[in-house]
Each structure stands twice: as structure tokens, then as C-alpha cells.
Write a protein that holds these residues in place. Structure first.
Motif, mmCIF file in Angstrom:
data_model
loop_
_atom_site.group_PDB
_atom_site.id
_atom_site.type_symbol
_atom_site.label_atom_id
_atom_site.label_comp_id
_atom_site.label_asym_id
_atom_site.label_seq_id
_atom_site.Cartn_x
_atom_site.Cartn_y
_atom_site.Cartn_z
ATOM 1 N N TYR A 313 0.838 -1.201 0.000
ATOM 2 C CA TYR A 313 0.000 0.000 0.000
ATOM 3 C C TYR A 313 0.872 1.250 0.000
ATOM 4 O O TYR A 313 2.071 1.189 0.286
ATOM 5 C CB TYR A 313 -0.904 -0.020 1.245
ATOM 6 C CG TYR A 313 -2.189 0.733 1.014
ATOM 7 C CD1 TYR A 313 -3.105 0.297 0.058
ATOM 8 C CD2 TYR A 313 -2.483 1.885 1.721
ATOM 9 C CE1 TYR A 313 -4.275 0.983 -0.180
ATOM 10 C CE2 TYR A 313 -3.666 2.587 1.492
ATOM 11 C CZ TYR A 313 -4.550 2.131 0.539
ATOM 12 O OH TYR A 313 -5.708 2.816 0.301
ATOM 13 N N ASP A 314 0.242 2.380 -0.294
ATOM 14 C CA ASP A 314 0.900 3.694 -0.214
ATOM 15 C C ASP A 314 2.181 3.774 -1.045
ATOM 16 O O ASP A 314 3.235 4.202 -0.543
ATOM 17 C CB ASP A 314 1.226 4.034 1.258
ATOM 18 C CG ASP A 314 0.001 4.510 2.032
ATOM 19 O OD1 ASP A 314 -0.931 5.006 1.395
ATOM 20 O OD2 ASP A 314 -0.004 4.357 3.271
ATOM 21 N N MET A 349 2.265 -0.626 12.373
ATOM 22 C CA MET A 349 1.667 0.163 11.291
ATOM 23 C C MET A 349 2.759 0.966 10.616
ATOM 24 O O MET A 349 3.658 1.469 11.289
ATOM 25 C CB MET A 349 0.592 1.117 11.848
ATOM 26 C CG MET A 349 -0.138 1.949 10.817
ATOM 27 S SD MET A 349 -1.240 1.011 9.737
ATOM 28 C CE MET A 349 -2.674 0.825 10.804
ATOM 29 N N VAL A 350 2.669 1.048 9.299
ATOM 30 C CA VAL A 350 3.595 1.881 8.524
ATOM 31 C C VAL A 350 2.755 2.874 7.730
ATOM 32 O O VAL A 350 1.787 2.481 7.071
ATOM 33 C CB VAL A 350 4.453 1.012 7.578
ATOM 34 C CG1 VAL A 350 5.158 1.873 6.535
ATOM 35 C CG2 VAL A 350 5.471 0.205 8.371
ATOM 36 N N PHE A 351 3.102 4.137 7.823
ATOM 37 C CA PHE A 351 2.352 5.179 7.132
ATOM 38 C C PHE A 351 2.997 5.492 5.782
ATOM 39 O O PHE A 351 4.030 4.929 5.429
ATOM 40 C CB PHE A 351 2.268 6.418 8.031
ATOM 41 C CG PHE A 351 1.461 6.174 9.270
ATOM 42 C CD1 PHE A 351 1.973 5.427 10.318
ATOM 43 C CD2 PHE A 351 0.174 6.646 9.391
ATOM 44 C CE1 PHE A 351 1.231 5.159 11.460
ATOM 45 C CE2 PHE A 351 -0.586 6.401 10.532
ATOM 46 C CZ PHE A 351 -0.057 5.649 11.556
ATOM 47 N N GLU A 352 2.380 6.430 5.073
ATOM 48 C CA GLU A 352 2.845 6.730 3.715
ATOM 49 C C GLU A 352 4.284 7.253 3.738
ATOM 50 O O GLU A 352 4.578 8.227 4.439
ATOM 51 C CB GLU A 352 1.929 7.774 3.080
ATOM 52 C CG GLU A 352 2.241 8.016 1.622
ATOM 53 C CD GLU A 352 1.301 9.047 1.020
ATOM 54 O OE1 GLU A 352 0.369 9.487 1.696
ATOM 55 O OE2 GLU A 352 1.554 9.423 -0.139
ATOM 56 N N LYS A 365 6.700 7.510 9.021
ATOM 57 C CA LYS A 365 6.069 7.419 10.345
ATOM 58 C C LYS A 365 5.695 5.958 10.580
ATOM 59 O O LYS A 365 5.122 5.307 9.697
ATOM 60 C CB LYS A 365 4.822 8.302 10.383
ATOM 61 C CG LYS A 365 4.026 8.210 11.675
ATOM 62 C CD LYS A 365 2.776 9.085 11.578
ATOM 63 C CE LYS A 365 1.806 8.748 12.702
ATOM 64 N NZ LYS A 365 0.544 9.511 12.580
ATOM 65 N N GLU A 367 4.481 2.872 13.732
ATOM 66 C CA GLU A 367 3.903 2.641 15.057
ATOM 67 C C GLU A 367 4.340 1.284 15.575
ATOM 68 O O GLU A 367 4.362 0.294 14.834
ATOM 69 C CB GLU A 367 2.370 2.678 14.988
ATOM 70 C CG GLU A 367 1.724 2.482 16.358
ATOM 71 C CD GLU A 367 0.214 2.308 16.282
ATOM 72 O OE1 GLU A 367 -0.340 2.401 15.184
ATOM 73 O OE2 GLU A 367 -0.379 2.053 17.343
ATOM 74 N N LEU B 255 -8.089 1.724 5.465
ATOM 75 C CA LEU B 255 -6.637 1.918 5.300
ATOM 76 C C LEU B 255 -6.281 3.403 5.258
ATOM 77 O O LEU B 255 -5.253 3.823 5.782
ATOM 78 C CB LEU B 255 -6.154 1.231 4.024
ATOM 79 C CG LEU B 255 -6.077 -0.297 4.068
ATOM 80 C CD1 LEU B 255 -5.963 -0.874 2.654
ATOM 81 C CD2 LEU B 255 -4.899 -0.769 4.918
ATOM 82 N N LYS B 258 -6.044 4.628 8.561
ATOM 83 C CA LYS B 258 -4.989 3.925 9.303
ATOM 84 C C LYS B 258 -5.532 3.270 10.582
ATOM 85 O O LYS B 258 -4.910 3.359 11.655
ATOM 86 C CB LYS B 258 -3.826 4.877 9.650
ATOM 87 C CG LYS B 258 -3.155 5.477 8.435
ATOM 88 C CD LYS B 258 -2.450 4.434 7.607
ATOM 89 C CE LYS B 258 -1.829 4.998 6.353
ATOM 90 N NZ LYS B 258 -1.444 3.974 5.378
ATOM 91 N N LYS B 260 -6.719 0.036 12.941
ATOM 92 C CA LYS B 260 -6.086 -1.261 13.206
ATOM 93 C C LYS B 260 -6.914 -2.437 12.696
ATOM 94 O O LYS B 260 -6.388 -3.432 12.248
ATOM 95 C CB LYS B 260 -5.857 -1.446 14.708
ATOM 96 C CG LYS B 260 -4.935 -0.433 15.338
ATOM 97 C CD LYS B 260 -3.503 -0.700 14.931
ATOM 98 C CE LYS B 260 -2.543 0.142 15.747
ATOM 99 N NZ LYS B 260 -2.871 1.579 15.782
#
Lengths: 419, 438
Positions: A313-314, A349-352, A365, A367, B255, B258, B260
């Protein structure tokens, strides 16, 4: 508007608001939003029955409204909300100044790239359209979806239902009653369905996914439908250099790529979507599944060796178009994927991913165990935060602006980028 | 087989408009040349033993052999295989009528087939065929059209969705002054999605869910954009391309925020689509984010002590196991743990759990509308008898379509029972004193 180069890129760390649970008068407070330059933090607050307002850096707005929602900082740092006046009408309020126009309902607040133009979806007397910078479309429609502001904000568009449908009129629907309205004016073309209209960078052209019958999918550009039809399509994109339009298309059960109506990548994927061009238009990339549950990235027709079983994703191009990063997921573990390499550590979690302007650095960013931090070029920062906003590189790519909340303090920090 | 063609403009007008070239193409694609191995295997394995008959509530109720699952296969797939593109229009309309309105795709018959043949899958393929040739019941087709135009099944406009949620938040604050329904909250633990009828007709369910979330202290959100509706009548029409589109926007909305995990409201068919059919059609071997049904969510909250019994439910209750979350996902014991905790006067209906009879509304059958109500209700006399034997005052059914189906049956057969969602019971009886303030 303060240019990014003029933001404070010197002071290492500065607490903007010390005690976030400030003693100011409110009954409850909603999620915080922070300005792009990190200098401000704002909350929607409730001050009593039907009394909502905004608190920014511990200072309340002067006006309260019956309801406030959709608190957003624009790219230029101005703070906007959607507010319900005591006359029962919705309007946009930017930096405490309400629009003159008000509406039966307003939602989907959005900004031009520079933040100067503010658009919103509106409904008046069950008719739908958009308003931009307090100017309402001259024509409204029985329904509208996919509200879109052009990058410059000079035009706005939505998919509109051009006539009323009586309940259960399936055959009239199948004749095609949907079009795209630009600044309120529809194309002559009416189609069975239209989705995700996309402006080009100049705001002069629009492409969108469409269905010409219940079975035939294709792309429509400025009201002209591609000659070729497919069993499905996904969101198209304009090449920023040539303005040609490309989109993932499905033939039979396989996905490939078409450009201006012609197949340029023979369908071979189980899935292909989230197609993007590089900023200069010299490369393209998409997320693909080479088989069921085998996800990777395809660049200019070549797929990466790295695959993820749950999700990719992203995907993000570097500014020079030479690099690509994405988030990957196996079961419940998230990873950072860049240039077909996976960073060692996994996350919750991995952000864009965010590339530096010179394309040499990547900040993400992430988590882990309920705390947030940045991973920069594969190294995880030692400090973690209760809340953290997306990293912002300085124009010279040497520093990163961090905006976060820790120990009940909102702070901005400037981190040097190693190497 | 004696069957009248229903007064359904979707079928009657559909066969008038039919392009006969499409028939051969669709038969080749689905049943002969390009048929999936699975379908070929099922077709060649069936020994016509008829053991599936007594698994089907339509047959058990009507006692008409044409309602036996094997007969439905015989009168649809086998007819198409035998007659090919020469099949006449009247038969095509009847094939659609059988596939869409006389089979709930409940999969009970698969459990009674000595070879485990998935007859529901075969019927789904017949529906896919009917979609491809353009012969589909009007009401469910209109629902699919709504999905395509608005990304929800009830023509709910974007502002109506947001307004409904904000209205329910305001209402619920009368009860719990600090309650919130956080719209568009990023990084929440739970993305809560519902089906179209909730904002349209059953908005109290959003209210109740908000109360449960707030009392339990769940970090949750709902979106303010399309993608909030997890339902999927496209799956049941046989429009798989549209099904994939619906699942994509649902997952991508979670998504984007974001979140969980996704928690779905009490809907069975939507769970089937999101957890299984639609997700896999898109290429996801497993959901890209964890997704759980409300029953599992309530169970987990209860076991973690986040929802507590404040008072017990005073009436005698029974529990209806929805096909898609019990035969399809095995949530029967989780449901019973919660039901028994709140309802001391609990009685099982028989058969139960994975052997339970379908409500006869599921599989999109109730969505085919009034022309088929009589057949559907009379086709579930066996369910009425099953409910009556319990002597319960209340039947708990954690599924929207089950509610519709059971309501019709209870009314038609004069059963004098109430129908509740599990959330109705929890909301009414939970200890709300722990509602946190900011």
C-alpha cells in the motif's frame, strides 16, 4: 502564507503547548490537528449544549456554533471548519471568518495544492454540487459524488446524476444518467456509471473510470469514452508531461495497462491498481498481485522480486522519479519497502513514505507497541510519541520537521538528516 | 416443475431485451469451455441421491420435489448444459427465478451432501450467468445500481450518511452526555462499518453501537466518506466486478484512516463478502486488515470485562444462528457466551448452530422484493415451526436479513415473538455506569 523555506528550521526542539489538558473552559475536546509548519495545534471543543468552537494554541475562537466538524489546516496553514450556524445552515469558516454563503449541508472540505482555494460539497434543497471560495455552482443536481478540486483550485468537478430516477427504474438507469459536472456544467456524455474524476495538473482536463453498460468498463476523458472496453478498470492518471491518460484495465480475468485506449502492458496480473506517474512523467508504478495473495510493485512493466502476502500500500515516487517506496504487510506485521529492499524492522503500522526533495532520503512514520516514531533511511528514532504527525523535509533535504505529542506536551522538533 | 413466472419487470423485460449471442458466451464461460474446475467437478460428481432434499427449508416447507436442491441444479445448470444457447426465454426467466429467489445460498445442503458439493456455489454461478445475460430481478438489480452509483445499497446520499451519524450522536448524548461518534478519526483501533439500511431505517443501531463503544472505552471511528457501507448485493446479483469495487473502497477507507481493524455491524451477507468472497476476488488471500463481525467483537469486549451485565434480560429468549457467520465462520459459541450472560432464560431452537435452518431472507432473496415474498414465507414454514417449539418470547438474530426474514415468518404464522439484535440486548442490559468522561 509563510513559505516552507522560511519556517523555523533552526531550533532543535520547541514546546508549542505545554499542558494540553489546559484549564480553559470546555466540556469535551476532539482530536487535535496541527499546522503544516508545526507552530499551531487546534481542537474542536464543546462548550455546552449546541455550542461548539475551536481552540488553537490555548486560544478560543470568538464565535461558537451549533456544531463544528471537519477541522483542517490547509497547505497554507489557515485553519478551516464546517460550522452549523444558529439559523440551521452550514458554512465554511476559515480563520474565524465564515463564508457569506450557507447551505443545507456541507462536507468534503478540500484545498488546492497551495491552500488558496477551498472547496466543499454542498446540498441545498436536496440538490447537490460544490462551492469554491464562497462561490456556488450555478447548477445543482439530484445527486452528486466524487467531489474533486483541481490541484490549482481553479476548477471543481463531481460525478452528477443528471435526472431523477423513479424507484426501481433499472432500465432507465442502464441507459445512462450520470455525467461529470465541471464548475456546475455537465459533459454532453451520459454514462451508466462514472467514478473518480481526476484533473490534470493544469485543471484543464478530466479523466475518470466509467461503465458504458453493466458489463463494459472503460475510461472517459473530457467526455470522450475510449474506444476499447474492458471487464473492469481502476483509477486512471494523467501523465504530467504528456497529458496522455493511463489506467489499469482487466481483460478476461487478468489485469494490464492501457494508455489512451490502447493496451501497452498485456494483461497478466491477478490484480493491478493504485497506478501513479512519477512527478516528471517519465515513469509509472502500480501495486500488483502476481497471483492470489502475492503482492508487489510494478514499475514501467517490471515487477519487484519482493512480495508480500497480505498487502502492499501507499506507493510513493521520489521527486526525481528514480526511487519508489511503499508499505508492505505480512499477516499483522508491517514493513517499509523501498527500491525492492525491505527495511529490517517490522512495525504495527507503517504510514505513507515521504522522500526528501533531493530524493536521497526516506522518512516514514511508524507505530510499534502503541507509540509512534519515524524511521529514517532504515534507522528508527530512539524517541517515541503518543501522537505524531507526518514528517516534513526541509527544502534543502538536510532536516526533518517532527510534530508530536509526548507527556501531554505538543512540540515541534527539527532533526538533522544523517549523511 | 410447475412454476409461474413472477410479475417481475426485471425478468419479464430482461428476456425481451436478451441478446442471444450472450447466452452461448456465458454458458461457455461459466459452465463448459472456461468453467472453473470446481464447477466441473461438482457437476460430474453428483450422483443424484437426493440427500440434500431434507437440508433445504424450501423443500421441507413446500414438500414439492422441485424445491429440492438437486432439482434446482437440474432445472438450471443441467438445463443450460443440455439445451445450450437454444434454451428458450421463458426457461431463462425461470432459471433466474429459481437461482435468485428459491435458494438462499445458505450452504446447509452442502453439509448433507455425501460429497460435500457446494450447491450454493453452483446457484451463485447461475446468478452470475443471469447477470451476464441481463435477466435479473428488478429489486435486487436496483440495489446493485445503488451500490454502483453511491457505494451503498440504499441510495443514501453522502450528506444523509453524515447527518444520520451526527444525529445519532446528538440523540445518544441525551443518555450519555460525553458520548462521541468520532467521524474521520485517524489511527483509531476500530473502524466500524455498517450496512445501508442502518442510516436509512435502523439508525437506532448506530446509536446503540455508539453507546457500547463509549461505555467499553473503545478507540473507534466511522468514515464521513463512501466506504462506510460494508454490504454487497452485487455479490448476490452475480456482478462480481462491482462486488470487487465495493470491497476495495470499504477496505481502502479503513486503510486511509490507518485503523487497526474493521468491526462490522450485525450483518451476515456483508461478512461473507468482506471476509471471503469479495476480498478474494480482488486478490487478497486474507483480508488486508483484520475484520471481525459484531458478535465476535461483543464476545471479546465481554471476555475482557469491557462490557458488563448491569441487569439480566427478563424474557425467555432463543438464538437464531445466521448462516454466514455460523456455517460460514463458526461464531456460534461466541454468540451463546454473550447471550447466556445477559439472558438467563435461554432456550435452544432445534436444530441449531451450523445445522440451523436459514431465515429464508438471506442470499439476496428478500432483496428480490415483494413478488417473491409469498414463496419465501411459505417456503420457511419449517422455520416457523422450529421457532414455535422453543416457546420463547424473543428470538435474537445478529443479522439484518435474518431480521427481515424472521419478521415476515413470525407475522405470517402468528408466532407472537419479538426479534432482537444481540446489540439490542447488550445495549438494554449492560452496565453503563463506567461511561468515561474526557
Amino acid at each position: 502564507m509563510v513559505e516552507k523555506k522560511d519556517w523555523d528550521w533552526e531550533i532543535e526542539s520547541r514546546v508549542i503547548v505545554e499542558l494540553l489538558d489546559c484549564p480553559l473552559r470546555y466540556i469535551w475536546r476532539e482530536e487535535p490537528k496541527v499546522s503544516p509548519d508545526g507552530e499551531k495545534i487546534a481542537f474542536i471543543i464543546n462548550e455546552g449544549e449546541n455550542k461548539f468552537s475551536v481552540c488553537q494554541n490555548k486560544t478560543h475562537w470568538e464565535e461558537a456554533y451549533d456544531k463544528v466538524w471537519s477541522l483542517k489546516y490547509g497547505p497554507d496553514g489557515r485553519l478551516s471548519v464546517l460550522a452549523l450556524t444558529d439559523e440551521g445552515r452550514w458554512t465554511v469558516v476559515t480563520e474565524q471568518v465564515p463564508w457569506e454563503n450557507s447551505f443545507d449541508f456541507a462536507w468534503e472540505l478540500q484545498f488546492s495544492t497551495d491552500g488558496s482555494q477551498i472547496g466543499v460539497a454542498i446540498q441545498n434543497e436536496q440538490q447537490y454540487g460544490m462551492a469554491v471560495n464562497d462561490v456556488l455552482w450555478p447548477t445543482l443536481y439530484p445527486n452528486a459524488n466524487h467531489f474533486t478540486l483541481s490541484p490549482k483550485g481553479n476548477h471543481s468537478a463531481a460525478v452528477v446524476q443528471t435526472q431523477n430516477l423513479s424507484q426501481g427504474d433499472i432500465f432507465k438507469y442502464q441507459e445512462g444518467v450520470f455525467s461529470v459536472a465541471i464548475d456546475g456544467q455537465t459533459w454532453d456524455t451520459k454514462l451508466v456509471n462514472i467514478w473518480t474524476p481526476i484533473f490534470d495538473h493544469q485543471g484543464k482536463h478530466i479523466c475518470a473510470q466509467c461503465r458504458t453498460s453493466l458489463y463494459t468498463y472503460t475510461i472517459v476523458v473530457d467526455g470522450k469514452v475510449w474506444d476499447k472496453e474492458f471487464s473492469s478498470v481502476w483509477r486512471p492518471a494523467f501523465n504530467p508531461a504528456t497529458r496522455s491518460c493511463m489506467a489499469p484495465v482487466r481483460i478476461g480475468k487478468k489485469w494490464g495497462l492501457a494508455q489512451d485506449g490502447e493496451i501497452i502492458l498485456t494483461p497478466r496480473f491477478y490484480q493491478m491498481w493504485n497506478f501513479i506517474f512519477s512527478p516528471l512523467g517519465d515513469s509509472w508504478a502500480a501495486i500488483v498481485a502476481t497471483d492470489l495473495g502475492k503482492w508487489t510493485v510494478c514499475i514501467n512493466g517490471s515487477t519487484w522480486k519482493t512480495h508480500f502476502e497480505t498487502l502492499v500500500y501507499d506507493i510513493t515516487f521520489s521527486p526525481d522519479g528514480q526511487r519508489i517506496a511503499a508499505a508492505g504487510k505480512n499477516k499483522d506485521k508491517w514493513f517499509v519497502l523501498v527500491d525492492d529492499q525491505v527495511w529490517n524492522e517490522s512495525f504495527d503500522m507503517v504510514f505513507e513514505p515521504v522522500f526528501s526533495p533531493d530524493s536521497k532520503h526516506l522518512a516514514v512514520k511508524v507505530e510499534k507497541n502503541g507509540a509512534y516514531t519515524y524511521a529514517i533511511d532504515g534507522k528508527v528514532l530512539p524517541h517515541s510519541f503518543d501522537q505524531l504527525w507526518m514528517p516534513v523535509f526541509s527544502p534543502d533535504s538536510k532536516k526533518i520537521l517532527l510534530r508530536g505529542i509526548t507527556e501531554n506536551q505538543y512540540l515541534r522538533a527539527v532533526i538533522p538528516v544523517e549523511g | 416443475m410447475k412454476r409461474e413466472l413472477a410479475q417481475d419487470i426485471g425478468l419479464r423485460e430482461g428476456i425481451k431485451r436478451i441478446d442471444r449471442g450472450k447466452i452461448k458466451k456465458a454458458i461457455d464461460l461459466l459452465f463448459t469451455k472456461k468453467a472453473e474446475t470446481r464447477l466441473k467437478l461438482y457437476t460430474s460428481t453428483c450422483i443424484h441421491c437426493g440427500l440434500c432434499a431434507e437440508a433445504c427449508h424450501f423443500y421441507m416447507s413446500h414438500k414439492d420435489p422441485s424445491y429440492m436442491p438437486i432439482a434446482k441444479v437440474q432445472n438450471t445448470i443441467w438445463k443450460l448444459l443440455k439445451e445450450g444457447a437454444n434454451v428458450n426465454n421463458q426457461d431463462l426467466a425461470l432459471i433466474a427465478q429459481i437461482a435468485y429467489t428459491e435458494c438462499n445460498l445458505c450452504r446447509r445442503c452442502s453439509m448433507y451432501c455425501p460429497f460435500g458439493i457446494d450447491i450454493a456455489y453452483q446457484m451463485a454461478m447461475v446468478r452470475r450467468f443471469c447477470h451476464l445475460i441481463g435477466v435479473t430481478p428488478q429489486y435486487i438489480q436496483d440495489t446493485a445500481h445503488s451500490h454502483a452509483a453511491t457505494m451503498n445499497q440504499m441510495w443514501v446520499k453522502e450528506d444523509e450518511w453524515i447527518d444520520s451519524v451526527q444525529w445519532q450522536e446528538e440523540e445518544a448524548r441525551e443518555e450519555l452526555p460525553y458520548l462521541r461518534i468520532p467521524l474521520e478519526k485517524y489511527e483509531a483501533d476500530v473502524f466500524y462499518s455498517v450496512i445501508g439500511p442502518e442510516p436509512k431505517f435502523r439508525s437506532q443501531l448506530i446509536y446503540q453501537a455508539a453507546v457500547i463503544m463509549n461505555v467499553a472505552g473503545v478507540n473507534w471511528t466511522m468514515p464521513a466518506t463512501p466506504g462506510w457501507d460494508n454490504s454487497d448485493m452485487a455479490m448476490y446479483v452475480g456482478d462480481y466486478e462491482l462486488m470487487g469495487r465495493l470491497k476495495k473502497i470499504h477496505f481502502e477507507t479503513a486503510l486511509r484512516l490507518k485503523c487497526k481493524k474493521i468491526v462490522m455491524g450485525e450483518c451476515g451477507h456483508a461478512f461473507r463478502s468482506v471476509y471471503d468472497t469479495g476480498t478474494r476476488w480482488l486478490g487478497w488471500k486474507e483480508p488486508p486488515l483484520p475484520i471481525i463481525h459484531a458478535v465476535q467483537f461483543y464476545y471479546e469486549l465481554f471476555k475482557a470485562g469491557k462490557i458488563k451485565v448491569g441487569k439480566t434480560y427478563p424474557k425467555k429468549v432463543t438464538f437464531h444462528d445466521p448462516c454466514n457467520i455460523v456455517r460460514g465462520r463458526g461464531l456460534q459459541e461466541m454468540a451463546r457466551t454473550v447471550v447466556k450472560a445477559f439472558c438467563p432464560d435461554f432456550v435452544e431452537m432445534h436444530p441449531n448452530r451450523e445445522h440451523n435452518y436459514c431465515c429464508s431472507a438471506g442470499g439476496g432473496v428478500i432483496n428480490c422484493g415483494p413478488p417473491y415474498k409469498k414463496t419465501r414465507v411459505k417456503g420457511n414454514k419449517v422455520k416457523a415451526e422450529q421457532l414455535k417449539r422453543t416457546e420463547a418470547e424473543v428470538v435474537i438474530a445478529p443479522c439484518h436479513n435474518c431480521h427481515g426474514g424472521l419478521e415476515d415468518i413470525i407475522h405470517h404464522y402468528g408466532l407472537n415473538m419479538e426479534i432482537k439484535f444481540l446489540g439490542d440486548i447488550i445495549y438494554e442490559c449492560m452496565d453503563k455506569s463506567t461511561h468515561p468522561e474526557e
